[in-house]
Motif scaffolding. Sequence first.
Motif, PDB file in Angstrom:
ATOM      1  N   HIS A  13       0.837  -1.204   0.000  1.00 51.11           N
ATOM      2  CA  HIS A  13       0.000   0.000   0.000  1.00 51.11           C
ATOM      3  C   HIS A  13       0.868   1.248   0.000  1.00 51.11           C
ATOM      4  CE1 HIS A  13      -2.497   3.191   1.840  1.00 51.11           C
ATOM      5  NE2 HIS A  13      -3.420   2.666   1.044  1.00 51.11           N
ATOM      6  N   ALA A  14       1.947   1.233   0.775  1.00 46.58           N
ATOM      7  CA  ALA A  14       2.843   2.388   0.821  1.00 46.58           C
ATOM      8  C   ALA A  14       3.505   2.630  -0.532  1.00 46.58           C
ATOM      9  CB  ALA A  14       3.907   2.184   1.899  1.00 46.58           C
ATOM     10  N   VAL A  15       3.925   1.566  -1.191  1.00 45.83           N
ATOM     11  CA  VAL A  15       4.550   1.702  -2.509  1.00 45.83           C
ATOM     12  C   VAL A  15       3.538   2.239  -3.516  1.00 45.83           C
ATOM     13  CG1 VAL A  15       5.538   0.409  -4.437  1.00 45.83           C
ATOM     14  CG2 VAL A  15       6.321  -0.038  -2.113  1.00 45.83           C
ATOM     15  N   LEU A  16       2.324   1.732  -3.467  1.00 49.60           N
ATOM     16  CA  LEU A  16       1.291   2.201  -4.397  1.00 49.60           C
ATOM     17  C   LEU A  16       0.958   3.668  -4.176  1.00 49.60           C
ATOM     18  CD1 LEU A  16      -1.131  -0.851  -4.592  1.00 49.60           C
ATOM     19  CD2 LEU A  16       0.412  -0.002  -6.358  1.00 49.60           C
ATOM     20  N   THR A  17       0.864   4.094  -2.922  1.00 49.34           N
ATOM     21  CA  THR A  17       0.564   5.506  -2.677  1.00 49.34           C
ATOM     22  C   THR A  17       1.733   6.396  -3.101  1.00 49.34           C
ATOM     23  OG1 THR A  17       1.261   5.318  -0.362  1.00 49.34           O
ATOM     24  CG2 THR A  17      -1.091   5.084  -0.826  1.00 49.34           C
ATOM     25  N   ASP A  18       2.958   5.934  -2.878  1.00 49.51           N
ATOM     26  CA  ASP A  18       4.125   6.701  -3.341  1.00 49.51           C
ATOM     27  C   ASP A  18       4.088   6.871  -4.853  1.00 49.51           C
ATOM     28  OD1 ASP A  18       4.896   6.650  -0.712  1.00 49.51           O
ATOM     29  OD2 ASP A  18       6.581   5.269  -1.014  1.00 49.51           O
ATOM     30  N   LEU A  19       3.826   5.786  -5.559  1.00 50.98           N
ATOM     31  CA  LEU A  19       3.753   5.843  -7.022  1.00 50.98           C
ATOM     32  C   LEU A  19       2.585   6.709  -7.493  1.00 50.98           C
ATOM     33  CD1 LEU A  19       4.612   2.149  -7.930  1.00 50.98           C
ATOM     34  CD2 LEU A  19       6.079   4.176  -8.149  1.00 50.98           C
ATOM     35  N   ALA A  20       1.479   6.681  -6.766  1.00 54.81           N
ATOM     36  CA  ALA A  20       0.320   7.507  -7.135  1.00 54.81           C
ATOM     37  C   ALA A  20       0.655   8.988  -6.997  1.00 54.81           C
ATOM     38  CB  ALA A  20      -0.888   7.146  -6.278  1.00 54.81           C
ATOM     39  N   HIS A  21       1.371   9.365  -5.941  1.00 57.83           N
ATOM     40  CA  HIS A  21       1.746  10.769  -5.776  1.00 57.83           C
ATOM     41  C   HIS A  21       2.692  11.215  -6.890  1.00 57.83           C
ATOM     42  CE1 HIS A  21       0.796  10.055  -1.325  1.00 57.83           C
ATOM     43  NE2 HIS A  21      -0.194  10.766  -1.841  1.00 57.83           N
ATOM     44  N   ILE A  22       3.636  10.354  -7.235  1.00 57.50           N
ATOM     45  CA  ILE A  22       4.564  10.678  -8.325  1.00 57.50           C
ATOM     46  C   ILE A  22       3.810  10.788  -9.648  1.00 57.50           C
ATOM     47  CG2 ILE A  22       6.512   9.772  -9.673  1.00 57.50           C
ATOM     48  CD1 ILE A  22       7.573   8.614  -6.980  1.00 57.50           C
ATOM     49  N   GLU A  54      -5.137  16.844   5.389  1.00 56.97           N
ATOM     50  CA  GLU A  54      -4.831  15.532   5.960  1.00 56.97           C
ATOM     51  C   GLU A  54      -3.834  15.663   7.109  1.00 56.97           C
ATOM     52  OE1 GLU A  54      -2.674  12.268   3.733  1.00 56.97           O
ATOM     53  OE2 GLU A  54      -4.770  11.740   3.370  1.00 56.97           O
ATOM     54  N   GLU A  55      -2.841  16.514   6.936  1.00 62.46           N
ATOM     55  CA  GLU A  55      -1.856  16.737   7.994  1.00 62.46           C
ATOM     56  C   GLU A  55      -2.529  17.347   9.225  1.00 62.46           C
ATOM     57  OE1 GLU A  55       1.584  16.972  10.170  1.00 62.46           O
ATOM     58  OE2 GLU A  55       1.361  15.946   8.260  1.00 62.46           O
ATOM     59  N   TRP A  56      -3.407  18.280   8.987  1.00 61.25           N
ATOM     60  CA  TRP A  56      -4.069  18.975  10.090  1.00 61.25           C
ATOM     61  C   TRP A  56      -4.945  18.013  10.894  1.00 61.25           C
ATOM     62  CZ3 TRP A  56      -8.702  22.748   9.550  1.00 61.25           C
ATOM     63  CH2 TRP A  56      -8.906  23.425  10.751  1.00 61.25           C
ATOM     64  N   HIS A  57      -5.673  17.138  10.199  1.00 55.14           N
ATOM     65  CA  HIS A  57      -6.610  16.247  10.883  1.00 55.14           C
ATOM     66  C   HIS A  57      -5.977  14.933  11.335  1.00 55.14           C
ATOM     67  CE1 HIS A  57     -10.109  18.733  10.348  1.00 55.14           C
ATOM     68  NE2 HIS A  57      -9.798  18.905   9.071  1.00 55.14           N
ATOM     69  N   LEU A  58      -5.097  14.361  10.535  1.00 57.72           N
ATOM     70  CA  LEU A  58      -4.550  13.044  10.847  1.00 57.72           C
ATOM     71  C   LEU A  58      -3.110  13.077  11.350  1.00 57.72           C
ATOM     72  CD1 LEU A  58      -5.858  11.055   7.750  1.00 57.72           C
ATOM     73  CD2 LEU A  58      -6.926  11.259   9.999  1.00 57.72           C
ATOM     74  N   GLU A  59      -2.412  14.171  11.082  1.00 58.79           N
ATOM     75  CA  GLU A  59      -1.002  14.316  11.434  1.00 58.79           C
ATOM     76  C   GLU A  59      -0.193  13.118  10.929  1.00 58.79           C
ATOM     77  OE1 GLU A  59      -0.773  15.075  15.629  1.00 58.79           O
ATOM     78  OE2 GLU A  59      -1.978  16.885  15.450  1.00 58.79           O
ATOM     79  N   ASP A  60      -0.304  12.859   9.621  1.00 60.78           N
ATOM     80  CA  ASP A  60       0.329  11.676   9.037  1.00 60.78           C
ATOM     81  C   ASP A  60       1.586  11.995   8.231  1.00 60.78           C
ATOM     82  OD1 ASP A  60      -0.777  12.871   6.841  1.00 60.78           O
ATOM     83  OD2 ASP A  60      -1.465  11.015   5.941  1.00 60.78           O
ATOM     84  N   GLU A  61       2.271  13.066   8.586  1.00 59.69           N
ATOM     85  CA  GLU A  61       3.519  13.445   7.922  1.00 59.69           C
ATOM     86  C   GLU A  61       3.328  13.598   6.417  1.00 59.69           C
ATOM     87  OE1 GLU A  61       6.317  10.471   9.173  1.00 59.69           O
ATOM     88  OE2 GLU A  61       6.432  11.292  11.178  1.00 59.69           O
ATOM     89  N   SER A  62       2.421  14.469   6.042  1.00 60.53           N
ATOM     90  CA  SER A  62       2.105  14.638   4.624  1.00 60.53           C
ATOM     91  C   SER A  62       3.233  15.311   3.844  1.00 60.53           C
ATOM     92  CB  SER A  62       0.816  15.435   4.460  1.00 60.53           C
ATOM     93  OG  SER A  62       0.965  16.736   4.977  1.00 60.53           O
ATOM     94  N   TYR A  63       4.247  15.800   4.545  1.00 55.15           N
ATOM     95  CA  TYR A  63       5.380  16.382   3.813  1.00 55.15           C
ATOM     96  C   TYR A  63       6.028  15.333   2.903  1.00 55.15           C
ATOM     97  CZ  TYR A  63       8.363  14.075   7.255  1.00 55.15           C
ATOM     98  OH  TYR A  63       8.969  13.148   8.047  1.00 55.15           O
ATOM     99  N   GLU A  64       5.960  14.059   3.307  1.00 52.82           N
ATOM    100  CA  GLU A  64       6.495  12.998   2.455  1.00 52.82           C
ATOM    101  C   GLU A  64       5.682  12.873   1.164  1.00 52.82           C
ATOM    102  OE1 GLU A  64       6.542   9.503   4.868  1.00 52.82           O
ATOM    103  OE2 GLU A  64       8.160  10.248   6.139  1.00 52.82           O
ATOM    104  N   ASP A  65       4.361  12.986   1.289  1.00 57.96           N
ATOM    105  CA  ASP A  65       3.495  12.919   0.114  1.00 57.96           C
ATOM    106  C   ASP A  65       3.754  14.099  -0.816  1.00 57.96           C
ATOM    107  OD1 ASP A  65       2.418  10.715   1.373  1.00 57.96           O
ATOM    108  OD2 ASP A  65       0.648  11.783   2.108  1.00 57.96           O
ATOM    109  N   ILE A  66       3.943  15.270  -0.237  1.00 55.39           N
ATOM    110  CA  ILE A  66       4.222  16.460  -1.037  1.00 55.39           C
ATOM    111  C   ILE A  66       5.587  16.327  -1.715  1.00 55.39           C
ATOM    112  CG2 ILE A  66       4.616  18.957  -0.926  1.00 55.39           C
ATOM    113  CD1 ILE A  66       2.467  19.017   1.309  1.00 55.39           C
ATOM    114  N   ARG A  67       6.553  15.727  -1.013  1.00 54.63           N
ATOM    115  CA  ARG A  67       7.870  15.482  -1.616  1.00 54.63           C
ATOM    116  C   ARG A  67       7.753  14.551  -2.822  1.00 54.63           C
ATOM    117  NH1 ARG A  67      11.044  11.988   1.892  1.00 54.63           N
ATOM    118  NH2 ARG A  67       9.940  10.430   0.699  1.00 54.63           N
ATOM    119  N   GLU A  68       6.960  13.486  -2.674  1.00 55.71           N
ATOM    120  CA  GLU A  68       6.759  12.546  -3.784  1.00 55.71           C
ATOM    121  C   GLU A  68       6.079  13.236  -4.960  1.00 55.71           C
ATOM    122  OE1 GLU A  68       4.533   9.790  -1.564  1.00 55.71           O
ATOM    123  OE2 GLU A  68       6.287   9.047  -0.480  1.00 55.71           O
ATOM    124  N   TYR A  69       5.118  14.098  -4.667  1.00 56.14           N
ATOM    125  CA  TYR A  69       4.451  14.867  -5.714  1.00 56.14           C
ATOM    126  C   TYR A  69       5.458  15.769  -6.429  1.00 56.14           C
ATOM    127  CZ  TYR A  69       1.188  18.224  -7.796  1.00 56.14           C
ATOM    128  OH  TYR A  69       0.508  19.041  -8.654  1.00 56.14           O
TER     129      TYR A  69
END
Length: 87
Positions: A13-22, A54-69
């Motif tokens: 799931h993590a790999v798929l979400t990383d690829l989806a952001h890219i 998502e960061e505000w509500h879940l605090e899930d380190e969305s900076y990683e998602d933004i980096r992948e984007y």
Amino acid sequence: MCASTAETPKRAHAVLTDLAHIAFGILTVLAAVYVHPVVSAIMFLTFIIYELNEEWHLEDESYEDIREYGIGLGIGTLIMVVVTIVT
């Protein structure tokens, strides 16, 4: 042994979400060139607002998602530069 099999779906799931952001980053660049720059700006703003929310509500380190984007944006830009040079 059970812990490793339980982690396999999480890794997949993590790999798929990383690829989806890219992929979304690449699509944002392609939309700017082939559709309209406004569509690209809307895609960019939508992604950033979604991740900040998502960061505000879940605090899930969305900076990683933004980096992948951002990586996807870079790849998309390189693709467009190569296409422009070749054609």
